[in-house]
Motif scaffolding. Structure first.
Motif, PDB file in Angstrom:
ATOM      1  N   PHE A 144       0.990  -1.223  -0.004  1.00 44.27           N
ATOM      2  CA  PHE A 144       0.123  -0.134  -0.006  1.00 44.27           C
ATOM      3  C   PHE A 144       0.874   1.321  -0.040  1.00 44.27           C
ATOM      4  O   PHE A 144       2.129   1.156   0.336  1.00 44.27           O
ATOM      5  CB  PHE A 144      -0.955  -0.084   1.256  1.00 44.27           C
ATOM      6  N   SER A 145       0.327   2.337  -0.386  1.00 48.52           N
ATOM      7  CA  SER A 145       1.039   3.595  -0.531  1.00 48.52           C
ATOM      8  C   SER A 145       0.411   4.512   0.556  1.00 48.52           C
ATOM      9  O   SER A 145      -0.879   4.776   0.637  1.00 48.52           O
ATOM     10  CB  SER A 145       1.473   4.119  -1.728  1.00 48.52           C
ATOM     11  N   SER A 146       1.246   5.125   1.329  1.00 50.44           N
ATOM     12  CA  SER A 146       0.601   6.098   2.516  1.00 50.44           C
ATOM     13  C   SER A 146       0.010   7.301   1.914  1.00 50.44           C
ATOM     14  O   SER A 146      -1.088   7.951   2.205  1.00 50.44           O
ATOM     15  CB  SER A 146       1.450   6.740   3.340  1.00 50.44           C
TER      16      SER A 146
ATOM     17  N   LYS B  78      -7.502   8.747  -0.351  1.00 51.72           N
ATOM     18  CA  LYS B  78      -8.643   8.004  -0.019  1.00 51.72           C
ATOM     19  C   LYS B  78      -9.380   8.818   1.058  1.00 51.72           C
ATOM     20  O   LYS B  78     -10.836   8.961   0.921  1.00 51.72           O
ATOM     21  CB  LYS B  78      -8.676   6.569   0.052  1.00 51.72           C
ATOM     22  N   LEU B  79      -8.821   9.204   2.087  1.00 49.84           N
ATOM     23  CA  LEU B  79      -9.268   9.470   3.324  1.00 49.84           C
ATOM     24  C   LEU B  79     -10.272  10.989   2.826  1.00 49.84           C
ATOM     25  O   LEU B  79     -11.332  11.367   3.208  1.00 49.84           O
ATOM     26  CB  LEU B  79      -8.461   9.731   4.164  1.00 49.84           C
ATOM     27  N   VAL B  80      -9.267  11.764   2.150  1.00 45.96           N
ATOM     28  CA  VAL B  80      -9.812  13.291   1.684  1.00 45.96           C
ATOM     29  C   VAL B  80     -11.062  13.105   0.647  1.00 45.96           C
ATOM     30  O   VAL B  80     -12.079  13.535   1.011  1.00 45.96           O
ATOM     31  CB  VAL B  80      -8.686  13.969   1.253  1.00 45.96           C
TER      32      VAL B  80
ATOM     33  N   TYR C 151     -16.193  10.415   9.305  1.00 49.71           N
ATOM     34  CA  TYR C 151     -15.105   9.781  10.037  1.00 49.71           C
ATOM     35  C   TYR C 151     -14.599   8.510   9.497  1.00 49.71           C
ATOM     36  O   TYR C 151     -15.263   8.150   8.456  1.00 49.71           O
ATOM     37  CB  TYR C 151     -15.504   9.475  11.551  1.00 49.71           C
ATOM     38  N   SER C 152     -13.253   8.084   9.676  1.00 46.76           N
ATOM     39  CA  SER C 152     -12.983   6.903   9.238  1.00 46.76           C
ATOM     40  C   SER C 152     -12.364   5.994  10.229  1.00 46.76           C
ATOM     41  O   SER C 152     -11.677   6.443  11.089  1.00 46.76           O
ATOM     42  CB  SER C 152     -11.829   7.335   8.164  1.00 46.76           C
TER      43      SER C 152
ATOM     44  N   ILE D  68      -0.601  10.665   8.152  1.00 47.98           N
ATOM     45  CA  ILE D  68      -1.951  11.146   7.665  1.00 47.98           C
ATOM     46  C   ILE D  68      -2.310  12.410   8.220  1.00 47.98           C
ATOM     47  O   ILE D  68      -3.000  13.547   7.542  1.00 47.98           O
ATOM     48  CB  ILE D  68      -3.018  10.213   8.242  1.00 47.98           C
ATOM     49  N   SER D  69      -2.055  12.700   9.457  1.00 47.18           N
ATOM     50  CA  SER D  69      -2.363  14.216  10.220  1.00 47.18           C
ATOM     51  C   SER D  69      -1.877  15.199   9.568  1.00 47.18           C
ATOM     52  O   SER D  69      -2.322  16.352   9.142  1.00 47.18           O
ATOM     53  CB  SER D  69      -2.030  13.945  11.720  1.00 47.18           C
ATOM     54  N   ALA D  70      -0.433  14.941   9.349  1.00 44.79           N
ATOM     55  CA  ALA D  70       0.334  16.032   8.485  1.00 44.79           C
ATOM     56  C   ALA D  70       0.106  16.304   7.248  1.00 44.79           C
ATOM     57  O   ALA D  70       0.041  17.466   6.776  1.00 44.79           O
ATOM     58  CB  ALA D  70       1.823  15.635   8.885  1.00 44.79           C
ATOM     59  N   LYS D  71      -0.085  15.146   6.580  1.00 45.95           N
ATOM     60  CA  LYS D  71      -0.332  15.342   5.226  1.00 45.95           C
ATOM     61  C   LYS D  71      -1.961  15.915   4.883  1.00 45.95           C
ATOM     62  O   LYS D  71      -1.948  16.811   3.774  1.00 45.95           O
ATOM     63  CB  LYS D  71      -0.270  14.020   4.354  1.00 45.95           C
TER      64      LYS D  71
END
Ligand code: F6P
Length: 319
Positions: free
Chosen positions: A196-198, A204-206, A215-216, A234-237
């Motif tokens: 997988f790629s971060s 996908k989350l956005v 929420y996820s 995830i939080s930073a990006k």
């Protein structure tokens, strides 16, 4: 066969007690004496064993852990340690041994069989990573524990609109993550078997927020990487509020589920029967709702994969 022993080894798992109980009680019906080895292979080397009867295994079917104790023994990895262990068994006149444990413990059993002990393995590990069996003893309980955690984390993730990462156990295998993730409705499941790629996860989350998801839930198998690190990324990006829970050894404890008690009891009965009928150097597995006998060399030598159909389904259902 007049005398056998039973041992639990490596990481404990719910259902080990049910398996010991069944080994003892089935063996007694054949008039076979049963000895319990304390604290895994370390106890076998130290000659720490005790005779078991029907009453010694009363009131344990419902308990997690293993009343015999278990350990990961460094000494047993050496030929000297294995020889000492085999000598102790032979000195007691023990002809057959039922080993309940995971990959390392069954590999140990294979070494003992080379030293003249008739062994039968039972797959006992929460990881469900043993070739030759659809399920291992302890997996169902662990998955239900992980699912309970996911359900609770979902409540708070939903209340705050957060991304919630849940890291589960499984060593190098993704069965716990896949099964608990699918049953828990996770949006993303990360397993070591699937690259997988971060960055794709962040994308996908956005996207899912823009589709109306508030929420996820992300389930991460420990073998796929650190949920803590991924959470920070995830939080930073993405700027999404993110929290991480590593549920750890909670997954190893607790009362075994119905499925694990039945599995343990059935596999153990078949193990004793195999010894009585003169078969050994096998593991008793469970395939298509039946007990099966597989060569111990295959059980420890071949790699069990996750079910790609389940992985595909989890992805379809996460839209
Ligand atoms: O094999 C069972 C297991 O719980 C794995 O899922 C985990 O990686 C490991 O054991 C933890 O080992 P220990 O209890 O020695 O920390």
């Amino acid at each position: 066969m007049k005398k056998i022993a039973v041992i639990t080894s490596g990481g404990d798992c719910p259902g080990m007690n049910a398996a010991i109980r069944a080994v003892v009680r089935v063996a007694l019906t054949y008039g076979i004496e049963v000895w319990g080895i304390r604290n895994g292979y370390a106890g076998m080397i130290a000659d720490d064993m005790t005779k078991l009867d029907s009453r010694s295994v009363g009131d344990i079917i419902q308990k997690g852990g293993t009343f015999l104790g278990t350990a990961r023994s460094e000494e047993f990895r050496t030929l000297k340690g294995q020889q000492k262990a085999a000598d102790n068994l032979q000195a007691h006149g023990i002809e057959g041994l039922v080993v309940i444990g995971g990959d390392g413990s069954l590999t140990g059993a294979k070494q003992l069989s080379g030293l003249g002990i008739k062994i039968i393995g039972l797959p006992g590990t929460i990881d469900n990573d043993i070739w030759g069996t659809d399920y291992t003893i302890g997996f169902d309980t662990a998955v239900n524990t992980a699912l309970d955690a996911i359900n609770k984390l979902r409540d708070t993730a939903s209340a705050h609109g957060r991304v919630m990462l849940v890291e589960v156990m499984g060593r190098a295998c993704g069965w716990i993550a896949l099964t608990a993730g699918l049953a828990g409705g996770a949006e993303i499941i990360l397993v070591p078997e699937q690259p997988f790629s971060s960055d794709n996860i962040c994308k996908k989350l956005v996207e899912s927020r823009s589709k109306g998801k508030k929420y996820s839930i992300i389930v991460v198998a420990e073998g796929a990487g650190s949920a803590m690190e991924l959470g920070k990324y995830i939080s930073a990006k993405t700027g999404l509020e993110t929290r991480v829970s590593v549920i750890g050894h909670i997954q190893r404890g607790g009362a075994p589920t119905v499925a694990d008690r039945l599995l343990a009891s059935r596999l153990a009965e078949r193990a004793v029967r195999a010894l009585v009928e003169g078969r050994s150097d096998i593991m008793i597995g469970y395939k298509n709702n039946q007990c099966v006998e597989v060569p111990i060399t295959d059980a420890v030598g071949k790699k069990k994969d996750i079910d790609p159909e389940l992985y595909r389904l989890a992805d379809v259902l996460s839209q």
